[in-house]
Design a protein around this motif. Structure first.
Motif, short mmCIF file in Angstrom:
data_model
loop_
_atom_site.label_atom_id
_atom_site.label_comp_id
_atom_site.label_asym_id
_atom_site.label_seq_id
_atom_site.Cartn_x
_atom_site.Cartn_y
_atom_site.Cartn_z
N PHE A 186 37.52 2.35 2.92
CA PHE A 186 37.76 3.37 3.94
C PHE A 186 38.60 4.54 3.50
O PHE A 186 38.59 5.58 4.13
CB PHE A 186 38.40 2.72 5.18
CG PHE A 186 37.47 1.80 5.88
CD1 PHE A 186 36.32 2.29 6.50
CD2 PHE A 186 37.70 0.43 5.91
CE1 PHE A 186 35.44 1.43 7.14
CE2 PHE A 186 36.83 -0.43 6.54
CZ PHE A 186 35.68 0.06 7.16
N CYS A 193 39.31 -4.34 -3.76
CA CYS A 193 40.43 -4.04 -2.84
C CYS A 193 41.78 -4.24 -3.53
O CYS A 193 41.96 -5.17 -4.32
CB CYS A 193 40.34 -4.95 -1.63
SG CYS A 193 41.75 -4.81 -0.54
N ASN A 227 44.30 -5.42 -2.36
CA ASN A 227 44.96 -6.66 -1.94
C ASN A 227 44.84 -7.75 -3.00
O ASN A 227 45.71 -8.62 -3.10
CB ASN A 227 44.38 -7.16 -0.62
CG ASN A 227 44.84 -6.32 0.57
OD1 ASN A 227 45.95 -5.79 0.56
ND2 ASN A 227 44.00 -6.19 1.57
N ALA A 253 42.55 -0.35 7.99
CA ALA A 253 41.32 -0.85 7.39
C ALA A 253 40.56 -1.78 8.33
O ALA A 253 39.36 -1.60 8.54
CB ALA A 253 41.63 -1.55 6.08
N GLN A 304 48.43 0.44 -1.95
CA GLN A 304 47.31 -0.50 -2.03
C GLN A 304 46.00 0.22 -1.72
O GLN A 304 45.68 0.46 -0.57
CB GLN A 304 47.53 -1.63 -1.00
CG GLN A 304 46.38 -2.60 -0.85
CD GLN A 304 45.78 -2.58 0.54
OE1 GLN A 304 46.48 -2.54 1.54
NE2 GLN A 304 44.43 -2.61 0.61
N CYS A 311 37.04 -6.96 0.43
CA CYS A 311 35.99 -6.27 -0.34
C CYS A 311 36.32 -6.34 -1.83
O CYS A 311 37.48 -6.21 -2.21
CB CYS A 311 35.91 -4.79 0.02
SG CYS A 311 35.91 -4.45 1.79
N GLN A 348 43.85 -6.22 7.53
CA GLN A 348 43.28 -6.84 6.33
C GLN A 348 44.38 -7.48 5.49
O GLN A 348 44.27 -8.61 5.03
CB GLN A 348 42.58 -5.77 5.46
CG GLN A 348 41.35 -5.19 6.09
CD GLN A 348 40.19 -6.17 6.05
OE1 GLN A 348 40.36 -7.38 6.10
NE2 GLN A 348 38.99 -5.62 5.94
S1 SF4 Z 1 41.72 -2.97 2.82
FE1 SF4 Z 1 39.84 -1.83 2.54
S2 SF4 Z 1 39.07 -2.53 0.62
FE2 SF4 Z 1 40.57 -3.99 1.24
S3 SF4 Z 1 39.41 -5.54 2.28
FE3 SF4 Z 1 40.09 -4.09 3.80
S4 SF4 Z 1 38.43 -2.65 4.01
FE4 SF4 Z 1 38.08 -3.78 2.14
#
Ligand code: SF4
Ligand SMILES: Cc1ncc(C[n+]2csc(CCOP(=O)(O)OP(=O)(O)O)c2C)c(N)n1
Lengths: 568, 284
Positions: free
Chosen positions: B201, B18, B20, B123, B196, B15, B49
């Motif tokens: 969410f 994020c 990440n 996530a 992170q 997303c 994720q």
């Molecule tokens: S960790 Fe959260 S913000 Fe990052 S990609 Fe996954 S759902 Fe999206």
């Protein structure tokens, strides 16, 4: 008639049942006899009742049989439990300090510390070594070899202990010489070259080392542990990296990691441990990582009977894991097959890049058999991968006709090795393209086609035209083949078909071997008939009868013959 | 320094916003600065994720199953100690599903870097509590709130003699790059936890929430990362103030060093000469 003598050595765990059996079996083999040793033990370290069965012959033996001709009792319980099995001409050797009641009319020799090693504090050594010597005495085998072996193997415990062993064995031998015994082994000559005494798991370990094993990880669980131990004791000498993992999940994932990085890797377990491993079976399949997994069966479900034998995990191992996955399943029936199939397992795993299972069981794992060096031919498994950089575009999961993609190793060139447990594109990256998914899945499954052509492992015996066929797999080989030869000796037309390479199912070969069969009896050590089900699934052929055993004890020829009553 | 584009791979599916993303960028920066070539690096991940991380990076990759990255990475190190091995996983993955392997890895001390993306949430499975969710966190599975306090992974690491323990924050790119570099150059197991933010969410532990709390541990007047009890106390600090930086340093022999079998280099390509006669003698 060949000599056929059954020796049962029983007592409580910790009393030294094995310390009588092992040197005795070895000295008999060195003298030229053929032996089979089967262990029966409870899941405890001390106490309880355990016994070893040592079958001795001057002719090749396929496995154990029932009955007792020579009973060695280290306690009263052994006398109570096993005297009823003693044959009319049988002989009893007992620990006179612990066994107080010996029924009248039984030929017997009591051994005591006082008699064997007077004035010493030797303790149970005396009777153990004395009994080994006494058996050789009864059978007219010179005691010098045994005495020497005992002295050597106890040398580490000091000169006094080594001396006691030697002395007690010699004294036991002298005492027994005074008794007449119906069976004599005096006519045997030491074989040249010497024969070997090997357990099934030792043979698999030897095959794995010969195949170039360089990495093994595992977690202790009976009966798998004996194989893990067999490698551990030699790991430094042969340069095998061995790790005791924190659990079976770690063990298999670690082996997958090592294999991804280029090691010839193996892991193994039993029952519940394999339940824990199944998710990673899918991982090895999906990432196309070569892996050899030993599953040493024991009765279940759940923890079941930890120290007993079973063939109840065939269907589990065939299908363990998510969705459809190619794999090979091998099940040796003898130490020689264990060695050969270990080599084959590494070869298949590496060439087809998938998990290969070796199904063993407690009986196969721990029972020892007389073998010849020729049973273990030297073989090298050449690398099925290229370490030299190829240049150009590299795709780890390139779609190929054979289903096998070129495998590379990380760190050996500019090509990057991208492995993924998710469904992936040819270059290894995760994808949700459902067309690619079907192509990839088909690619993986195509490996089965070529691999099926490499499945042989059919052992047949008896009259090839006989209308009655006895079919079996894995460790049932010995008892079933002996049952067949006993029937043949009685002029009953019967044949055996034994499978040691079960998946991909050798359909053509089995169909051919079963031609003309009117009665098809499948003998296996599980309750539901797992091989019979597999046979029906793969060939449409239905077994007419079954012989099944699932009480935790291995098949014996007598058990098979009783099961065949009314069939032949 | 190597060009950053060297590490470019496929496009990510995270997303926008994020945590990440800055982690990926800082990691590439650290690799480039340390001149670690893609072919010498294996990034191992599991499921989540954050575990998609290696796909978005050009290098050797092993993307395994949930919770099991550390055993795979350990196997890789034991088969080829010449490879640089990094594990990138989520908090749910490593502290939940993979907890036992974390404990074992602390003891073993393989020479690798473990990076846990801690978003205090699951996530990929859409927002359940993770072992590091704060007490009272409400989610679909805990409508009344998580009833117990969070795990303290850094304190666990200190207690279990992990040889390098640190924390950083995805909202501080420079700090993050420096911490990656320190972890990557440490000999032995380096455990780096990165705060992170999950913008989809986790509506509690946001960039802002972390920014208000984190402080650089090296600024403490009593800074003593070699002192186990000091490190333990700091590692347990969580709430109004959250320490980032190197918290514990405990140089000790690596797992790989305990295997003389590895002195001759990687196991790959070894077809050891094992004379049959010798094997037969050995086993009879
Ligand atoms: S960790 Fe959260 S913000 Fe990052 S990609 Fe996954 S759902 Fe999206
Ligand atoms: C054995 C198994 N159990 C459950 C799952 C489902 N699952 C996928 S990711 C995940 C949690 C991910 O959370 P975290 O590790 O914190 O990673 P994030 O997605 O937050 O980065 C779970 C439970 C799975 N893939 N495998």
């Amino acid at each position: 008639m060949p000599i056929d003598l059954n020796i049962l050595i029983g007592g409580a765990a910790g009393q030294g049942v094995h310390s009588i059996t092992t040197p005795l079996a070895k000295s008999l083999v060195r003298a030229g006899a053929r032996v089979v040793v089967v262990q029966d033990y409870q899941s405890r370290i001390r106490g309880g009742h355990i016994f070893n069965l040592l079958r001795v012959s001057d002719a090749p033996l396929a496995g154990p049989r029932e009955g007792v001709d020579l009973l060695v009792a280290l306690n009263q319980e052994t006398v109570t439990l096993h005297l009823p099995e003693l044959s009319p001409s049988g002989f009893l050797i007992y620990d006179a300090d612990l066994v107080k009641e010996v029924p009248a009319g039984v030929a017997a020799l009591g051994l005591s510390l006082e008699e064997l090693l007077p004035g010493t504090k030797a303790g149970e050594i005396a009777v153990n070594a004395g009994a080994s010597g006494a058996i050789l005495g009864l059978l007219d085998v010179p005691v010098t070899g045994l005495a020497q072996m005992l002295a050597e193997s106890f040398a580490a415990k000091g000169e006094e202990v080594a001396g006691w062993n030697k002395q007690a064995a010699t004294r036991g031998w002298e005492l027994a010489q005074k008794f007449p015994h119906p069976v004599s082994l005096a006519g045997l000559t030491p074989p040249a070259p010497p024969r070997l005494l090997l357990s099934g798991h030792e043979a698999v370990a030897m095959g794995a080392l010969m195949a170039g094993l360089t990495f093994i990880s595992g977690y202790p669980m009976t009966p798998w542990t004996s194989l893990f131990n067999a490698v551990a004791q030699r790991s430094l000498k042969y340069g095998v990296v061995l790790e005791q993992a924190e659990d079976e999940i770690s063990a298999i994932n670690m082996a997958i990691g090592a294999s991804y990085a280029g090691a010839r890797a193996m892991t193994g377990t039993s029952g519940g441990g394999f339940c824990l491993m199944t998710e990673a079976v899918g991982l090895a399949t999906m990432t196309e990582t070569p892996l050899v997994v030993v599953v040493a069966q024991r009765p279940g479900p759940s923890t079941g009977l930890p120290t007993r034998t079973s063939q109840g995990d065939l269907q589990f191992v065939l299908w363990a894991g998510q969705d459809d996955g190619p794999r090979a399943v091998l099940a040796p029936g003898s130490p020689a097959q264990g060695y050969a199939l270990a080599l084959k397992a590494f070869d298949l795993a590496e060439r087809y890049q998938l998990p290969v299972f070796i199904l063993t069981d407690q009986y196969f794992a721990d029972s020892q058999h007389t073998c010849r060096a020729e049973d273990f031919p030297a073989r090298r498994i050449p690398f099925a991968l290229d370490l030299k950089p190829a240049g150009g575009v590299y795709e780890r999961y390139a779609l190929t006709q054979s289903g096998i993609s070129p495998r590379r190793l990380p760190g050996f060139g500019p090509e990057l090795v991208v492995a993924d447990s998710d469904e992936h594109t040819p270059d290894g990256h995760l994808t949700e393209d459902l067309g690619v998914r079907v192509q990839m899945h088909d690619k993986r499954l195509r490996k089965l086609t070529a691999m099926a052509g490499e499945m042989r492992g059919l052992t047949t015996a008896g009259d090839p035209e006989a209308p009655v066929v006895l079919m079996c797999w894995g460790s049932s080989l010995g008892p079933v083949s002996e049952a067949v030869s006993r029937l043949q000796a009685e002029k009953v037309a019967v044949r055996m078909v034994h499978l040691s390479e079960l998946w991909p199912f050798p359909r053509e070969a089995v169909m051919k071997a079963l031609q003309g069969a009117q009665k098809l009896v499948v003998a296996e050590q599980n309750a539901s008939g797992q091989l019979a089900r597999l046979l029906r699934q793969e060939t449409g052929l239905t077994a007419t009868q079954a012989v099944r055993r699932y009480d935790g004890r291995p098949f014996t020829p007598e058990y098979i013959l009783r099961g065949l009553a009314g069939v032949v | 320094m190597l060009p950053l584009s060297l590490y470019d791979s496929i496009e990510s599916a995270w997303c926008p916003g994020c945590g990440n993303f800055p982690m990926l960028k800082a990691f590439k920066q650290a690799l480039a600065e340390l001149e670690i070539r893609p072919q010498d690096l294996v990034v191992v991940s599991a499921i989540g994720q954050s575990s998609k991380f290696p796909h978005y990076l050009k290098c050797n990759t092993f993307n395994g199953i949930h919770g099991r990255a550390l055993p795979v990475a350990t196997g890789i190190r034991l088969a080829n100690p010449g490879l640089k091995v990094v594990v990138t996983v989520g908090d749910g993955d490593q502290y939940g599903e993979g907890g036992n392997h974390l404990l074992a890895a602390f003891r073993r001390n393989p020479d690798l870097t473990l990076v846990v993306h801690n978003n205090q949430i699951y996530a990929l499975t859409k927002g359940q509590a993770s072992p590091t969710s704060d007490q009272g966190t409400k989610d679909t599975l805990h409508p009344q709130g998580v009833p117990y306090p969070p795990l303290h992974p850094l304190a666990l690491a200190v207690a279990q003699d992990c040889s390098w323990v640190g924390r950083s924050f995805a909202g501080m790119p420079q700090h993050l790059t420096e911490m990656y570099k320190k972890a990557l150059t440490h000999k032995g197991m380096a455990f780096l936890e990165v705060l992170q933010p999950c913008v989809s969410f986790n509506k509690i532990n946001t960039y802002e929430w972390y920014r208000q709390r984190v402080y650089e541990v090296e600024t403490r007047p009593d800074y003593a990362p070699g002192d186990e009890l000091w490190a333990y106390r700091v590692a347990k600090e969580w709430g109004e103030r959250i320490p980032i930086g190197v918290i514990y340093l405990n140089p000790r022999p690596t797992l790989e060093e305990s295997f003389p079998q590895l002195k001759d280099g990687p196991l790959a390509g070894r077809l050891p000469e094992r004379p049959l006669a010798e094997l037969l003698a050995e086993f009879s």
